[in-house]
Design a protein around this motif. Sequence first.
Motif, PDB file in Angstrom:
ATOM      1  N   SER A 182       0.848  -1.197   0.000  1.00 36.68           N
ATOM      2  CA  SER A 182       0.000   0.000   0.000  1.00 36.68           C
ATOM      3  C   SER A 182       0.876   1.237   0.000  1.00 36.68           C
ATOM      4  O   SER A 182       2.014   1.218   0.484  1.00 36.68           O
ATOM      5  CB  SER A 182      -0.930   0.015   1.221  1.00 36.68           C
ATOM      6  OG  SER A 182      -0.165   0.104   2.417  1.00 36.68           O
ATOM      7  N   LYS A 183       0.318   2.333  -0.530  1.00 37.59           N
ATOM      8  CA  LYS A 183       1.035   3.600  -0.610  1.00 37.59           C
ATOM      9  C   LYS A 183       0.038   4.743  -0.475  1.00 37.59           C
ATOM     10  O   LYS A 183      -1.004   4.746  -1.136  1.00 37.59           O
ATOM     11  CB  LYS A 183       1.783   3.709  -1.944  1.00 37.59           C
ATOM     12  CG  LYS A 183       2.514   5.018  -2.142  1.00 37.59           C
ATOM     13  CD  LYS A 183       3.164   5.075  -3.523  1.00 37.59           C
ATOM     14  CE  LYS A 183       3.861   6.409  -3.755  1.00 37.59           C
ATOM     15  NZ  LYS A 183       4.446   6.477  -5.130  1.00 37.59           N
ATOM     16  N   CYS A 184       0.361   5.702   0.396  1.00 39.98           N
ATOM     17  CA  CYS A 184      -0.517   6.856   0.599  1.00 39.98           C
ATOM     18  C   CYS A 184      -0.413   7.824  -0.578  1.00 39.98           C
ATOM     19  O   CYS A 184       0.685   8.118  -1.057  1.00 39.98           O
ATOM     20  CB  CYS A 184      -0.164   7.581   1.898  1.00 39.98           C
ATOM     21  SG  CYS A 184      -0.601   6.661   3.398  1.00 39.98           S
ATOM     22  N   GLN A 215      -5.414   5.945  -0.670  1.00 44.14           N
ATOM     23  CA  GLN A 215      -4.386   4.930  -0.519  1.00 44.14           C
ATOM     24  C   GLN A 215      -4.411   3.960  -1.697  1.00 44.14           C
ATOM     25  O   GLN A 215      -5.459   3.402  -2.030  1.00 44.14           O
ATOM     26  CB  GLN A 215      -4.596   4.170   0.799  1.00 44.14           C
ATOM     27  CG  GLN A 215      -3.431   3.307   1.200  1.00 44.14           C
ATOM     28  CD  GLN A 215      -3.510   2.895   2.666  1.00 44.14           C
ATOM     29  OE1 GLN A 215      -2.624   2.234   3.175  1.00 44.14           O
ATOM     30  NE2 GLN A 215      -4.567   3.284   3.368  1.00 44.14           N
ATOM     31  N   VAL A 218      -3.456   0.469  -3.274  1.00 38.62           N
ATOM     32  CA  VAL A 218      -3.154  -0.895  -2.864  1.00 38.62           C
ATOM     33  C   VAL A 218      -2.887  -1.731  -4.114  1.00 38.62           C
ATOM     34  O   VAL A 218      -3.669  -1.695  -5.066  1.00 38.62           O
ATOM     35  CB  VAL A 218      -4.314  -1.508  -2.058  1.00 38.62           C
ATOM     36  CG1 VAL A 218      -4.036  -2.970  -1.747  1.00 38.62           C
ATOM     37  CG2 VAL A 218      -4.533  -0.733  -0.773  1.00 38.62           C
ATOM     38  N   SER A 219      -1.774  -2.460  -4.106  1.00 42.95           N
ATOM     39  CA  SER A 219      -1.425  -3.320  -5.237  1.00 42.95           C
ATOM     40  C   SER A 219      -1.258  -4.748  -4.753  1.00 42.95           C
ATOM     41  O   SER A 219      -0.720  -5.000  -3.676  1.00 42.95           O
ATOM     42  CB  SER A 219      -0.128  -2.837  -5.901  1.00 42.95           C
ATOM     43  OG  SER A 219       0.955  -2.894  -4.983  1.00 42.95           O
ATOM     44  N   ASN A 255      -4.558  -3.324  -9.092  1.00 41.77           N
ATOM     45  CA  ASN A 255      -4.377  -2.074  -8.358  1.00 41.77           C
ATOM     46  C   ASN A 255      -5.727  -1.403  -8.114  1.00 41.77           C
ATOM     47  O   ASN A 255      -6.538  -1.278  -9.038  1.00 41.77           O
ATOM     48  CB  ASN A 255      -3.465  -1.116  -9.139  1.00 41.77           C
ATOM     49  CG  ASN A 255      -2.083  -1.704  -9.362  1.00 41.77           C
ATOM     50  OD1 ASN A 255      -1.510  -2.299  -8.461  1.00 41.77           O
ATOM     51  ND2 ASN A 255      -1.550  -1.541 -10.564  1.00 41.77           N
ATOM     52  N   THR A 313      -7.584   2.019  -5.666  1.00 39.10           N
ATOM     53  CA  THR A 313      -7.363   3.195  -4.826  1.00 39.10           C
ATOM     54  C   THR A 313      -8.476   3.250  -3.790  1.00 39.10           C
ATOM     55  O   THR A 313      -9.658   3.334  -4.141  1.00 39.10           O
ATOM     56  CB  THR A 313      -7.356   4.479  -5.666  1.00 39.10           C
ATOM     57  OG1 THR A 313      -6.325   4.385  -6.659  1.00 39.10           O
ATOM     58  CG2 THR A 313      -7.068   5.691  -4.786  1.00 39.10           C
ATOM     59  N   SER A 358      -9.652   1.424   6.558  1.00 36.99           N
ATOM     60  CA  SER A 358      -8.536   0.891   7.337  1.00 36.99           C
ATOM     61  C   SER A 358      -8.933  -0.484   7.856  1.00 36.99           C
ATOM     62  O   SER A 358     -10.116  -0.845   7.893  1.00 36.99           O
ATOM     63  CB  SER A 358      -8.192   1.822   8.504  1.00 36.99           C
ATOM     64  OG  SER A 358      -9.283   1.922   9.411  1.00 36.99           O
ATOM     65  N   ILE A 367      -3.660  -2.160   7.205  1.00 38.09           N
ATOM     66  CA  ILE A 367      -3.513  -0.795   6.702  1.00 38.09           C
ATOM     67  C   ILE A 367      -4.210   0.165   7.652  1.00 38.09           C
ATOM     68  O   ILE A 367      -5.208  -0.166   8.285  1.00 38.09           O
ATOM     69  CB  ILE A 367      -4.086  -0.651   5.274  1.00 38.09           C
ATOM     70  CG1 ILE A 367      -5.580  -0.967   5.264  1.00 38.09           C
ATOM     71  CG2 ILE A 367      -3.350  -1.533   4.294  1.00 38.09           C
ATOM     72  CD1 ILE A 367      -6.260  -0.674   3.942  1.00 38.09           C
TER      73      ILE A 367
END
Length: 343
Positions: free
Chosen positions: A132-134, A140, A142-143, A177, A179, A185, A205
């Motif tokens: 995950s990446k913000c 966020q 998520v891949s 992928n 978003t 969360s 997450i």
Amino acid sequence: MKATAGLLVLLVTVSQGVENPCDGRKDGAQCYGKLGGNIFLHLMDNALSLFRYECQQNKTILFKGGSLRNLSQPPERFSFTPEDGMMKIEKLERTDSANYTIITVGQSGTQNEQWTLLLFVEAPVTSVHIASKCLSQGEQLVSCSSKEGDNVQYKLTLNNQLLKDADLSSGHLQSINVTLKQHVSGQLACSVGNHVSHVLESLLISTCDFINCTSNGTRISGWLPETSKSLCDEYIPRIKAPQSKNYVLIMAGILSALVTLLVISVAIVVLSQKKKQSNTHADEPDLTYADVRIINQPQNKSRIKARQEVEVEYDQVKFSERKRRTVELKQDGCVYANVRRDR
């Protein structure tokens, strides 16, 4: 003793086949095998009761046999047990994906049957990676990915519940992928699989927040998981958004500047017009007028008669508001016309 050992081997083979066989006794059946693995195909019932039977792979005969004929042995990696009609294929290869046609003839020699099954060999999924990446504004990315596997399908769950479309800003639930919205969360799991394998990987997450602080003397600034606040030595309260991203304020400032320039331009034009009109009035010449006065003096009759014959009417014309200067005339009994120019 040897016969007992042979019977034991046969029972093991049948037992293994019964564990997870693919039923190919109906026309159009589909079976799936793992690349490099083994598969059992239930082709028919007891073949010992048949007058003749035959199995073809893409119209090429694999084996055949019957009650009145000797059984022809299948090729290497293939085996067939007439007692239960089970065929085993070992160490599956991609070339084993084919149409398998079974032809049988009953004891009377007149009752013929034929059907086909389809076998698909797939590479299994061996590993899954989830990350995950913000992103900006707290979203966020998520891949979920896998390095191997044929016909792979993805499924995402959140806290053991299927992820909903309402939780997504973009992407779909079966994609690699997606978003996630800012409020999402929890325990996110990615399930990757096909017909012959299944692998699950999960990731905890948290929501994303804009963090601006120092950690061991290093400045941290950006959209990060909220749990990253524990790394801060000196935390600076959150700002809603980086100024470089606040396009609304930027556009408002540009619009305000344009309005100010427009007002200044209009003021300059108006002042210029007024100055031009003032210069035009200043350049106009002063008006000239005549002040005619008649002094009453004793006159003889001849002059009076002459004056009566020619009647002249005078009027005083004024074009300026300026104070008039008075000039005294000599009392000589004459008529003077005094022409003046006021400056």
